[in-house]
Each structure stands twice: as C-alpha cells, then as structure tokens.
Write a protein that holds these residues in place. Structure first.
Motif, PDB file in Angstrom:
ATOM      1  N   VAL A  61       0.840  -1.197   0.000  1.00  0.00           N
ATOM      2  CA  VAL A  61       0.000   0.000   0.000  1.00  0.00           C
ATOM      3  C   VAL A  61       0.880   1.253   0.000  1.00  0.00           C
ATOM      4  N   GLN A  62       0.517   2.179  -0.871  1.00  0.00           N
ATOM      5  CA  GLN A  62       1.154   3.492  -0.940  1.00  0.00           C
ATOM      6  C   GLN A  62       0.052   4.541  -0.866  1.00  0.00           C
ATOM      7  N   VAL A  63       0.236   5.529   0.014  1.00  0.00           N
ATOM      8  CA  VAL A  63      -0.753   6.583   0.198  1.00  0.00           C
ATOM      9  C   VAL A  63      -0.090   7.917  -0.128  1.00  0.00           C
ATOM     10  N   PHE A  64      -0.810   8.744  -0.890  1.00  0.00           N
ATOM     11  CA  PHE A  64      -0.338  10.076  -1.248  1.00  0.00           C
ATOM     12  C   PHE A  64      -1.456  11.072  -0.965  1.00  0.00           C
ATOM     13  N   TYR A  65      -1.160  12.080  -0.156  1.00  0.00           N
ATOM     14  CA  TYR A  65      -2.126  13.128   0.173  1.00  0.00           C
ATOM     15  C   TYR A  65      -1.413  14.468   0.027  1.00  0.00           C
ATOM     16  N   PRO A  66      -1.270  14.963  -1.199  1.00  0.00           N
ATOM     17  CA  PRO A  66      -0.489  16.174  -1.458  1.00  0.00           C
ATOM     18  C   PRO A  66      -0.991  17.415  -0.718  1.00  0.00           C
ATOM     19  N   ALA A  67      -2.291  17.530  -0.479  1.00  0.00           N
ATOM     20  CA  ALA A  67      -2.828  18.712   0.203  1.00  0.00           C
ATOM     21  C   ALA A  67      -2.202  18.902   1.580  1.00  0.00           C
ATOM     22  N   ARG A  68      -1.816  17.794   2.214  1.00  0.00           N
ATOM     23  CA  ARG A  68      -1.195  17.869   3.543  1.00  0.00           C
ATOM     24  C   ARG A  68       0.244  17.353   3.525  1.00  0.00           C
ATOM     25  N   LYS A  69       0.779  17.194   2.320  1.00  0.00           N
ATOM     26  CA  LYS A  69       2.171  16.768   2.117  1.00  0.00           C
ATOM     27  C   LYS A  69       2.478  15.459   2.838  1.00  0.00           C
ATOM     28  N   ILE A  70       1.553  14.498   2.731  1.00  0.00           N
ATOM     29  CA  ILE A  70       1.700  13.204   3.398  1.00  0.00           C
ATOM     30  C   ILE A  70       1.959  12.116   2.366  1.00  0.00           C
ATOM     31  N   GLN A  71       2.956  11.275   2.667  1.00  0.00           N
ATOM     32  CA  GLN A  71       3.214  10.048   1.921  1.00  0.00           C
ATOM     33  C   GLN A  71       3.304   8.937   2.952  1.00  0.00           C
ATOM     34  N   ALA A  72       2.794   7.760   2.619  1.00  0.00           N
ATOM     35  CA  ALA A  72       2.838   6.659   3.578  1.00  0.00           C
ATOM     36  C   ALA A  72       2.904   5.330   2.838  1.00  0.00           C
ATOM     37  N   THR A  73       3.458   4.333   3.533  1.00  0.00           N
ATOM     38  CA  THR A  73       3.445   2.956   3.042  1.00  0.00           C
ATOM     39  C   THR A  73       3.006   2.053   4.189  1.00  0.00           C
ATOM     40  N   SER A  74       2.354   0.938   3.830  1.00  0.00           N
ATOM     41  CA  SER A  74       1.908  -0.036   4.824  1.00  0.00           C
ATOM     42  C   SER A  74       1.502  -1.314   4.107  1.00  0.00           C
ATOM     43  N   ALA A  75       1.155  -2.331   4.894  1.00  0.00           N
ATOM     44  CA  ALA A  75       0.663  -3.586   4.325  1.00  0.00           C
ATOM     45  C   ALA A  75      -0.819  -3.486   3.985  1.00  0.00           C
ATOM     46  N   GLN A  76      -1.565  -2.683   4.769  1.00  0.00           N
ATOM     47  CA  GLN A  76      -3.010  -2.543   4.559  1.00  0.00           C
ATOM     48  C   GLN A  76      -3.442  -1.119   4.909  1.00  0.00           C
ATOM     49  N   ALA A  77      -4.478  -0.653   4.228  1.00  0.00           N
ATOM     50  CA  ALA A  77      -5.091   0.638   4.544  1.00  0.00           C
ATOM     51  C   ALA A  77      -6.596   0.486   4.454  1.00  0.00           C
ATOM     52  N   GLN A  78      -7.297   1.087   5.404  1.00  0.00           N
ATOM     53  CA  GLN A  78      -8.757   1.124   5.366  1.00  0.00           C
ATOM     54  C   GLN A  78      -9.186   2.562   5.560  1.00  0.00           C
ATOM     55  N   TYR A  79     -10.053   3.020   4.636  1.00  0.00           N
ATOM     56  CA  TYR A  79     -10.603   4.369   4.755  1.00  0.00           C
ATOM     57  C   TYR A  79     -12.062   4.234   5.159  1.00  0.00           C
ATOM     58  N   PHE A  80     -12.390   4.803   6.323  1.00  0.00           N
ATOM     59  CA  PHE A  80     -13.744   4.797   6.849  1.00  0.00           C
ATOM     60  C   PHE A  80     -14.343   6.160   6.506  1.00  0.00           C
ATOM     61  N   SER A  81     -15.098   6.201   5.404  1.00  0.00           N
ATOM     62  CA  SER A  81     -15.558   7.484   4.867  1.00  0.00           C
ATOM     63  C   SER A  81     -16.519   8.207   5.798  1.00  0.00           C
ATOM     64  N   LYS A  82     -17.345   7.484   6.532  1.00  0.00           N
ATOM     65  CA  LYS A  82     -18.307   8.138   7.429  1.00  0.00           C
ATOM     66  C   LYS A  82     -17.606   8.875   8.561  1.00  0.00           C
ATOM     67  N   GLU A  83     -16.512   8.306   9.052  1.00  0.00           N
ATOM     68  CA  GLU A  83     -15.747   8.937  10.140  1.00  0.00           C
ATOM     69  C   GLU A  83     -14.600   9.783   9.614  1.00  0.00           C
TER      70      GLU A  83
END
Length: 150
Positions: A61-83
């Motif tokens: 898993v690779q995560v990119f969030y340019p608006a907050r200048k965040i890059q991340a890597t992990s084995a798994q990612a879950q996005y809970f849209s309601k929260e």
C-alpha cells in the motif's frame, strides 16, 4: 465489491470515491476546516463496500495526500468514509514535510490532521522530527571575558 485496477482516489472535498472507469459516492461529512484535495491509495488488491463506506487496500500500500504533504506505506489501509478516518496497518511508515513516523498501526483523523500511532507488542513507535534552531539560539554564545560570571 472487488476493485481492480490498483488505485483509488478519494476526493475529500467532494465526497466522491473515484476509480478508473467507475465512481462511488461515499458519505463524507464536511467541515469548514477541510481544505480538500485528493488522497490517492495504490495497492495490490482493493475492496469497497458501498453500504458501509469502507474502502480496504491490501498489499504494498502506498498513500499520497499532497494537500497535507503526506506520503505513507503499509501492508493494509482502510478508509472509513463516514468517520473520515484512514487506518494504516502492518509496518507503517509516514513521511510529512521531512518528519517521519514508524509504527505497526497508525490512524489518521482527516478532519483533525492528526496521527495516532500504536507499536507492535514489546516495541515502540519511532518518530523523527525536523527541528530548526532559531537564529538567536543558534548563534554562538558570547564567551568574552567581560561577559563571564564568577
């Protein structure tokens, strides 16, 4: 629903989950503090549940969030849209503006812009922060004989 290709992008301002060739509306609470921007996740396998609003990515898993200048890597990612919460797990590494953090599990609270990190048992979380010295404190101390105190 199984998603393949291996990238999803969350439009955090619009509440739209965009996938190549498909769009899924997810319930996203809007707050005045949110500046918007896309959060992109790449991984080997991804699943989205339109009923719960949870998107799961597994494997490299690779995560990119340019608006907050965040890059991340992990084995798994879950996005809970309601929260509006992103949970990264498995050898998590996050880099933001030169600062970095390593943990087994890390939760990112989108609206607060805050990380909560948890280590493996009998381990610790590691953070490296860039600390800049102010000009006044980085100046060499004055050691002339007239300024010495007994």
């Amino acid at each position: 629903m199984m998603i393949n290709p291996r990238t999803w992008t969350l439009g955090l301002m619009t509440g739209l989950l965009t996938l190549p060739g498909m769009a899924i509306n997810v319930a996203v609470a809007q707050t005045p503090q949110v500046t918007g921007g896309a959060l992109t996740v790449r991984s080997d396998i991804q699943e989205a549940n339109s009923q719960t609003g949870v998107v799961t990515a597994r494997g490299n898993v690779q995560v990119f969030y340019p608006a907050r200048k965040i890059q991340a890597t992990s084995a798994q990612a879950q996005y809970f849209s309601k929260e509006r919460r992103l949970v990264l797990s498995g050898n998590v590494y996050v880099l933001q503006e030169g600062n970095s953090m390593r943990a087994e599990t890390m939760t990112y609270l989108v609206d607060e812009g805050r990380f909560i990190a948890t280590p493996q048992s009998n381990q610790q979380v590691e953070s490296i922060y860039i600390v800049t010295e102010s000009q006044q404190s980085s100046a060499a101390p004055n050691t002339s004989p007239t300024n010495r105190r007994p």
